[in-house]
Design a protein around this motif. Sequence first.
Motif, PDB file in Angstrom:
ATOM      1  N   VAL A  33      52.416  45.761  29.672  1.00 17.56           N
ATOM      2  CA  VAL A  33      53.132  45.585  30.951  1.00 17.56           C
ATOM      3  C   VAL A  33      54.612  45.303  30.686  1.00 17.56           C
ATOM      4  O   VAL A  33      55.490  45.878  31.332  1.00 17.56           O
ATOM      5  N   LEU A  34      54.886  44.461  29.697  1.00 20.42           N
ATOM      6  CA  LEU A  34      56.281  44.085  29.448  1.00 20.42           C
ATOM      7  C   LEU A  34      57.091  45.187  28.761  1.00 20.42           C
ATOM      8  O   LEU A  34      58.315  45.176  28.800  1.00 20.42           O
ATOM      9  N   SER A  35      56.373  46.145  28.157  1.00 21.74           N
ATOM     10  CA  SER A  35      57.110  47.168  27.407  1.00 21.74           C
ATOM     11  C   SER A  35      57.780  48.206  28.315  1.00 21.74           C
ATOM     12  O   SER A  35      58.551  49.026  27.850  1.00 21.74           O
ATOM     13  N   ASP A  36      57.471  48.178  29.584  1.00 19.15           N
ATOM     14  CA  ASP A  36      58.104  49.142  30.493  1.00 19.15           C
ATOM     15  C   ASP A  36      58.315  48.467  31.842  1.00 19.15           C
ATOM     16  O   ASP A  36      57.347  48.130  32.531  1.00 19.15           O
ATOM     17  N   GLU A  37      59.576  48.286  32.193  1.00 15.31           N
ATOM     18  CA  GLU A  37      59.833  47.528  33.434  1.00 15.31           C
ATOM     19  C   GLU A  37      59.428  48.290  34.695  1.00 15.31           C
ATOM     20  O   GLU A  37      59.366  47.698  35.777  1.00 15.31           O
ATOM     21  N   LYS A  38      59.109  49.576  34.532  1.00  9.16           N
ATOM     22  CA  LYS A  38      58.616  50.333  35.691  1.00  9.16           C
ATOM     23  C   LYS A  38      57.199  49.888  36.082  1.00  9.16           C
ATOM     24  O   LYS A  38      56.754  50.106  37.188  1.00  9.16           O
ATOM     25  N   ARG A  39      56.500  49.260  35.133  1.00  8.65           N
ATOM     26  CA  ARG A  39      55.138  48.799  35.439  1.00  8.65           C
ATOM     27  C   ARG A  39      55.240  47.552  36.308  1.00  8.65           C
ATOM     28  O   ARG A  39      55.284  46.432  35.818  1.00  8.65           O
ATOM     29  N   ARG A  40      55.273  47.768  37.600  1.00  6.14           N
ATOM     30  CA  ARG A  40      55.590  46.654  38.497  1.00  6.14           C
ATOM     31  C   ARG A  40      54.367  46.036  39.164  1.00  6.14           C
ATOM     32  O   ARG A  40      54.336  44.859  39.449  1.00  6.14           O
ATOM     33  N   TYR A  41      53.393  46.856  39.449  1.00  5.81           N
ATOM     34  CA  TYR A  41      52.204  46.299  40.110  1.00  5.81           C
ATOM     35  C   TYR A  41      50.992  46.513  39.216  1.00  5.81           C
ATOM     36  O   TYR A  41      50.702  47.629  38.793  1.00  5.81           O
ATOM     37  N   VAL A  42      50.338  45.415  38.939  1.00  3.16           N
ATOM     38  CA  VAL A  42      49.238  45.437  37.974  1.00  3.16           C
ATOM     39  C   VAL A  42      47.942  45.095  38.694  1.00  3.16           C
ATOM     40  O   VAL A  42      47.863  44.101  39.425  1.00  3.16           O
ATOM     41  N   VAL A  43      46.939  45.935  38.504  1.00  2.55           N
ATOM     42  CA  VAL A  43      45.653  45.732  39.178  1.00  2.55           C
ATOM     43  C   VAL A  43      44.566  45.500  38.131  1.00  2.55           C
ATOM     44  O   VAL A  43      44.233  46.411  37.373  1.00  2.55           O
ATOM     45  N   PRO A  44      44.044  44.276  38.041  1.00  3.69           N
ATOM     46  CA  PRO A  44      43.006  44.008  37.041  1.00  3.69           C
ATOM     47  C   PRO A  44      41.578  44.126  37.593  1.00  3.69           C
ATOM     48  O   PRO A  44      41.330  43.866  38.765  1.00  3.69           O
ATOM     49  N   SER A  45      40.668  44.490  36.700  1.00  3.64           N
ATOM     50  CA  SER A  45      39.227  44.387  36.985  1.00  3.64           C
ATOM     51  C   SER A  45      38.770  43.004  36.552  1.00  3.64           C
ATOM     52  O   SER A  45      39.536  42.239  35.964  1.00  3.64           O
ATOM     53  N   ALA A  46      37.498  42.730  36.759  1.00  2.58           N
ATOM     54  CA  ALA A  46      36.897  41.485  36.246  1.00  2.58           C
ATOM     55  C   ALA A  46      36.657  41.658  34.742  1.00  2.58           C
ATOM     56  O   ALA A  46      36.590  42.783  34.257  1.00  2.58           O
ATOM     57  N   PRO A  47      36.512  40.561  33.991  1.00  2.00           N
ATOM     58  CA  PRO A  47      36.262  40.714  32.547  1.00  2.00           C
ATOM     59  C   PRO A  47      34.999  41.535  32.281  1.00  2.00           C
ATOM     60  O   PRO A  47      33.937  41.282  32.867  1.00  2.00           O
ATOM     61  N   GLY A  48      35.145  42.523  31.411  1.00  2.00           N
ATOM     62  CA  GLY A  48      34.003  43.380  31.067  1.00  2.00           C
ATOM     63  C   GLY A  48      33.340  42.915  29.792  1.00  2.00           C
ATOM     64  O   GLY A  48      33.504  41.766  29.364  1.00  2.00           O
ATOM     65  N   LYS A  49      32.637  43.841  29.162  1.00  2.00           N
ATOM     66  CA  LYS A  49      31.898  43.488  27.947  1.00  2.00           C
ATOM     67  C   LYS A  49      32.840  43.339  26.761  1.00  2.00           C
ATOM     68  O   LYS A  49      33.740  44.149  26.571  1.00  2.00           O
ATOM     69  N   ARG A  50      32.603  42.301  25.947  1.00  3.82           N
ATOM     70  CA  ARG A  50      33.390  42.118  24.724  1.00  3.82           C
ATOM     71  C   ARG A  50      32.718  42.834  23.555  1.00  3.82           C
ATOM     72  O   ARG A  50      33.322  43.159  22.570  1.00  3.82           O
ATOM     73  N   GLY A 127      42.659  38.003  38.122  1.00  8.70           N
ATOM     74  CA  GLY A 127      43.989  38.254  38.674  1.00  8.70           C
ATOM     75  C   GLY A 127      44.864  37.010  38.623  1.00  8.70           C
ATOM     76  O   GLY A 127      46.036  37.070  38.226  1.00  8.70           O
ATOM     77  N   LEU A 128      44.274  35.875  38.981  1.00  9.68           N
ATOM     78  CA  LEU A 128      45.020  34.611  38.930  1.00  9.68           C
ATOM     79  C   LEU A 128      45.501  34.335  37.502  1.00  9.68           C
ATOM     80  O   LEU A 128      46.656  33.971  37.278  1.00  9.68           O
ATOM     81  N   ILE A 129      44.579  34.525  36.567  1.00 11.68           N
ATOM     82  CA  ILE A 129      44.913  34.247  35.164  1.00 11.68           C
ATOM     83  C   ILE A 129      45.993  35.213  34.665  1.00 11.68           C
ATOM     84  O   ILE A 129      46.979  34.813  34.046  1.00 11.68           O
ATOM     85  N   LEU A 130      45.809  36.484  34.977  1.00  8.44           N
ATOM     86  CA  LEU A 130      46.767  37.477  34.491  1.00  8.44           C
ATOM     87  C   LEU A 130      48.163  37.244  35.088  1.00  8.44           C
ATOM     88  O   LEU A 130      49.175  37.332  34.379  1.00  8.44           O
ATOM     89  N   PHE A 138      51.101  36.404  42.190  1.00  6.96           N
ATOM     90  CA  PHE A 138      49.722  36.814  42.449  1.00  6.96           C
ATOM     91  C   PHE A 138      49.610  37.138  43.930  1.00  6.96           C
ATOM     92  O   PHE A 138      49.975  36.326  44.774  1.00  6.96           O
ATOM     93  N   ILE A 139      49.119  38.326  44.236  1.00  2.00           N
ATOM     94  CA  ILE A 139      48.907  38.651  45.651  1.00  2.00           C
ATOM     95  C   ILE A 139      47.431  38.918  45.859  1.00  2.00           C
ATOM     96  O   ILE A 139      46.854  39.834  45.246  1.00  2.00           O
ATOM     97  N   ALA A 172      54.018  42.154  40.469  1.00  2.00           N
ATOM     98  CA  ALA A 172      52.912  41.357  41.007  1.00  2.00           C
ATOM     99  C   ALA A 172      51.592  41.807  40.415  1.00  2.00           C
ATOM    100  O   ALA A 172      51.451  42.937  39.946  1.00  2.00           O
ATOM    101  N   VAL A 173      50.636  40.890  40.461  1.00  2.00           N
ATOM    102  CA  VAL A 173      49.261  41.219  40.087  1.00  2.00           C
ATOM    103  C   VAL A 173      48.433  41.203  41.369  1.00  2.00           C
ATOM    104  O   VAL A 173      48.489  40.248  42.152  1.00  2.00           O
ATOM    105  N   ILE A 174      47.698  42.279  41.594  1.00  2.00           N
ATOM    106  CA  ILE A 174      46.828  42.358  42.778  1.00  2.00           C
ATOM    107  C   ILE A 174      45.421  42.654  42.272  1.00  2.00           C
ATOM    108  O   ILE A 174      45.196  43.715  41.672  1.00  2.00           O
ATOM    109  N   PRO A 175      44.476  41.746  42.449  1.00  2.00           N
ATOM    110  CA  PRO A 175      43.131  42.004  41.920  1.00  2.00           C
ATOM    111  C   PRO A 175      42.482  43.236  42.552  1.00  2.00           C
ATOM    112  O   PRO A 175      42.681  43.506  43.732  1.00  2.00           O
ATOM    113  N   GLY A 176      41.718  43.965  41.738  1.00  2.00           N
ATOM    114  CA  GLY A 176      41.058  45.172  42.231  1.00  2.00           C
ATOM    115  C   GLY A 176      39.744  44.859  42.930  1.00  2.00           C
ATOM    116  O   GLY A 176      39.350  43.702  43.085  1.00  2.00           O
TER     117      GLY A 176
END
Length: 445
Positions: A33-50, A127-130, A138-139, A172-176
Amino acid sequence: MERRIIIENIVVAKFGGSSLSDSKQFEKVKAIVLSDEKRRYVVPSAPGKRYKEDEKVTDLLYLCHEHAEKNICFDKVFYIIKNRFVNLVKELHINLDIEKELNLIEEKIKNGASADYTASRGEYLNGLILANFLDVEFIDASEIIFFKENGTLDEEKTKFNVNNRLSNINKAVIPGFYGSMRNGEIKTFSRGGSDITGSIIASYVNSNLYENWTDVSGFLMADPRVVDNPQSIKKVTYRELRELSYMGATVLHEEAIFPVRKAGIPINIKNTNRPEDHGTLIINDIGPASYVGTITGIAGKKDFIVITVEKSMMNGEQGYCRKILSILEDHNISFEHMPSGVDTVSLVISEAELDGKLEAIIKEIDRECNPEAIEVHPHMALIAVVGRGMNRTIGISSKVFKALALSEVNVRMVSQGSSEITIIIGVENNQFEKAIKSIYEVFGN
Ligand code: ASP
């Protein structure tokens, strides 16, 4: 009044469950996310399988709800979820009272919270954590994604709120996966629905690109269970993708493609574990074909039955095909393809769909349509060779059929769909793998 975002160069980045399964993965996501400032809105899933045998948080949440509904104690299951989030916060060294959030959620589940609310908490907490970890806003998706009474997306309200909320926010981070109903209740999309959230946000903020970060470097040209180490597809059009996914290739959530496709926004499938890889770029169908000369991918499915009906002068008899099709309709059967000749028409139907109705159908066709012959070929496989350059490039089909002939695959049926970007080839089930391998060898690598 509706406000529109007119800032150019916005990228919406959705990260799947495997990309956010533990703190190491969070670090990778942050770097991306930090490597490109165009990445402005981030949508995370819930934690998956490790790891392979691990559980997805969403599955555990559904289990909690199921237990709560049946009055079975779900403490143990909730404890596993709690542990994952608490550890995550600890390992990321962030200042967030996640236990408070978790306790509140547990309480709500105990008090009869809905399955949708319960399942959505995986994305909410992640989303909160990210957001905290990235140090961005966080939105909550429930404030910007809305559903109508009938459960479909309320496009107008969502568009207005997405624009309104995001226009002044740089990152912003918006949960999926979820949004809310008009009465404020949480509602989720279908499983895998974080892809849909990302796609909706990308289309409503007028982004230039929707990035879908996962654990593979894009789509593969062929099924890796059939072909060893197939190469990945660099570029594919939405139409090609539709043809490939219809024929069994696993791609994105169908509903996720629609919003960005409609808005003409490309999707880039990227690998969080290998961000330097090109990935697959899904582009619009319109405009000049960016390339010709080879195929894009091969996909296929087994277990079809082909019913071929023969009748001389069929082409002169009005309503002949309609009669055949109405017999299928009476039996509630849908067909996949209907290649036809001058005096023949074939129906390609999946064996599962026919399920014990074949005999009755044949009898009815015989009675109603008075054919000279009806032939039934069971255990057929269909292979789709897909390529947008196909209709402009001489020699692609000759290469396909030469490869099949050299491998002694008997082609039982050929149909070039009217889209002209796909050739469908029917072979016996037992020649399916051989056929795909031989076609791949000509075009792959
Ligand atoms: N977490 C949800 C699921 O497992 C949604 C998603 O991951 O896209 O279905």
